[in-house]
Design an enzyme around this catalytic site. Structure first.
Site, PDB file in Angstrom:
ATOM      1  N   ILE A  67       2.977   2.042  -0.815  1.00 56.53           N
ATOM      2  CA  ILE A  67       3.572   2.553  -1.843  1.00 56.53           C
ATOM      3  C   ILE A  67       4.536   0.926  -1.998  1.00 56.53           C
ATOM      4  O   ILE A  67       4.869   0.086  -2.770  1.00 56.53           O
ATOM      5  CB  ILE A  67       4.718   3.498  -1.571  1.00 56.53           C
ATOM      6  CG1 ILE A  67       4.008   5.040  -2.004  1.00 56.53           C
ATOM      7  CG2 ILE A  67       5.370   3.577  -3.532  1.00 56.53           C
ATOM      8  CD1 ILE A  67       2.510   4.880  -2.643  1.00 56.53           C
ATOM      9  N   GLU A  68       5.070   0.850  -0.924  1.00 55.76           N
ATOM     10  CA  GLU A  68       5.623  -0.503  -1.424  1.00 55.76           C
ATOM     11  C   GLU A  68       5.427  -1.838  -1.046  1.00 55.76           C
ATOM     12  O   GLU A  68       5.391  -2.403  -2.211  1.00 55.76           O
ATOM     13  CB  GLU A  68       6.534  -0.210   0.309  1.00 55.76           C
ATOM     14  CG  GLU A  68       8.104   0.312  -0.111  1.00 55.76           C
ATOM     15  CD  GLU A  68       9.057   0.198  -0.276  1.00 55.76           C
ATOM     16  OE1 GLU A  68       8.727  -0.538  -1.135  1.00 55.76           O
ATOM     17  OE2 GLU A  68       9.761   0.919  -0.213  1.00 55.76           O
TER      18      GLU A  68
END
Length: 457
Positions: free
Chosen positions: A136-137
């Site tokens: 996600i990051e």
């Protein structure tokens, strides 16, 4: 992946075999419906010998059948964060499921790092789905840089990075380093969990900040409302509101990729890289050469090094694939040339132009600009410490205090050579779109049949 033997079947077989030893040990065995013999109360008899049980069970079950062959399996078996099921999760699952090429690129990068991340999570007793958070990051790109200057696989902003002892100087940025940033991220996440007692709120705080989450909790408490993640979601910015659902979407896909028409590459459940101590300076290109890796492959495991020389001290480690680490040591033992060809020079006067420095250190202005990320049409300010080629074999390694305190400052120059006030220059070191990580071969099994960013933190 080998088929799993159902746990209930294994337990039933064990109990049947060990009935004489166990028949007087327990009063109830409700999880084993096949056992009907009445059992005596536990306190009256000694507990069965654990070593004996292990020996006998080994005869029944091949332990390798339960040993995960794939890192994905280890992640699945350690899921521990309560699931979220809502429209946002469905939306993100659909987004990922319809982008198999994106999944393939991201998992190829992840294949270099996942074993280490999962192992560190297991050591700490943390939920293994946290290993998917870099999905996600940063899409598992350690060179990712956000508009808020959050850097690395775990996307630390400068201040938070310093809070967790991630060094950021002219020579290295440990926010990008695999070992240091992973340790810092897991320490931070555990601290947030200890603060909130809830992994979903800890994740929201990792994205939004613990102060923001605390304020949202107090606001709901004052209104007599629940304080779980979904109850606080309306108070969160869109990015944080979508943060946990995005992780849940990736969890769902990893749990059952075939359900979504996706294939995940097999990632062997064994260490990919090992750490090599380096106490003396070494050129990045020399290190890659000695390890028999391309520079891009070397940078994929060592993205924290910002300059063409890696300054060495007691804490400096370089990461290499295990087989290449052996090659590195063998080649290093036979190396007869200098390991480092760089030193530093401090600018004491505005009269020291890049052109005159290049002449003094027997190189070209372009080499100095590239080594120090100095844009064209700019001049160095007094006080800057720059890399320059060594011009004598007697020049030693760069001192640790110099490496830690070095800064490079510059400003635009006019056609006449004088600086123009107020002229904005692009930032040095801006990452190129063609990240070296994208060129690294994925760490996947040869027989696997895989199909053919980052926002502000």
């Amino acid at each position: 992946m080998q088929a799993r033997i159902p746990k209930t079947a294994v337990l039933a077989t064990l109990v049947a075999l060990l009935a004489p030893a166990l028949s007087h040990a327990y009063e109830h065995a409700t999880d084993l419906p096949t056992v009907t013999t009445a059992l005596s109360p536990l306190p009256k008899f000694p507990v069965p010998d654990v070593a004996s049980l292990k020996t006998k069970s080994a005869k029944l079950v091949d332990e390798d059948a339960f040993r995960e062959k794939d890192v994905w399996g280890r992640i699945r078996s350690g899921y521990a964060i309560p699931d979220v099921s809502n429209d946002l999760v469905a939306k993100h699952v659909n987004w990922y499921a319809t982008r198999p090429d994106y999944i393939a690129r991201t998992t190829a990068r992840a294949s270099l790092y996942l074993f280490h991340v999962v192992s560190e999570l297991e050591k700490r007793g943390m939920p293994t789905e946290l290993a998917l958070l870099p999905f996600i990051e940063s899409a598992f790109n350690p060179n990712a840089l956000s508009s808020a200057n959050a850097a690395g696989m775990w996307q630390f902003v400068p201040g938070t990075g310093r809070d967790f002892n991630l060094k950021q100087d002219a020579f290295k940025d440990e926010r990008r380093g695999i070992l240091a940033s992973t340790d810092a991220a897991l320490t931070y996440l555990q601290r947030l969990y200890d603060m909130f007692g809830d992994w979903q709120l800890a994740l929201a705080a990792y994205n939004w900040g613990e102060g923001s989450v605390q304020k949202a909790i107090k606001r709901n408490q004052a209104a007599g409302k629940p304080t779980d993640f979904e109850s606080l979601a309306d108070l969160m910015p869109a990015e944080t509101r979508n943060y946990v659902p995005k992780l849940q979407a990736v969890k769902n896909i990893v749990a059952n990729p075939q359900q979504y028409g996706l294939n995940l590459p097999v990632i062997d459940n064994s260490p990919y890289f090992t750490a090599v101590d380096k106490t003396s300076d070494i050129d990045l290109t020399v290190a890659a050469h000695l390890a028999e890796l391309s520079v891009d492959e070397f940078k994929a495991l060592n993205p924290q090094f910002k300059r063409p020389v890696i300054t060495g001290d007691d804490q400096t480690k370089i990461l290499l694939p295990k087989e290449n680490a052996e090659k590195f040591h063998l080649n290093l033992a036979q190396w007869t040339k200098e390991l480092s060809t760089w030193s530093t020079h401090k600018i004491t006067s505005a009269r020291e132009s890049i052109r005159t420095l290049a002449s003094r250190f027997h190189t070209s202005p372009e080499v100095i600009r590239q080594a120090n990320n100095i844009p064209q049409n700019s001049v160095l300010k007094a006080g800057s410490t720059i890399l320059v080629p060594k011009i004598s074999a007697s020049v030693g390694d760069i001192a640790p205090d110099v490496a830690e305190s070095a800064t490079v400052s510059y400003e635009a120059e006019r056609a006449s050579g004088k600086t123009a006030k107020g002229y904005k220059l692009p930032k040095a070191g801006k990452s190129d779109k063609s990240s070296p990580v994208s060129l690294v071969k994925a760490r996947v099994s040869r027989d696997s049949s895989s199909k053919k960013h980052r926002k502000a933190n």
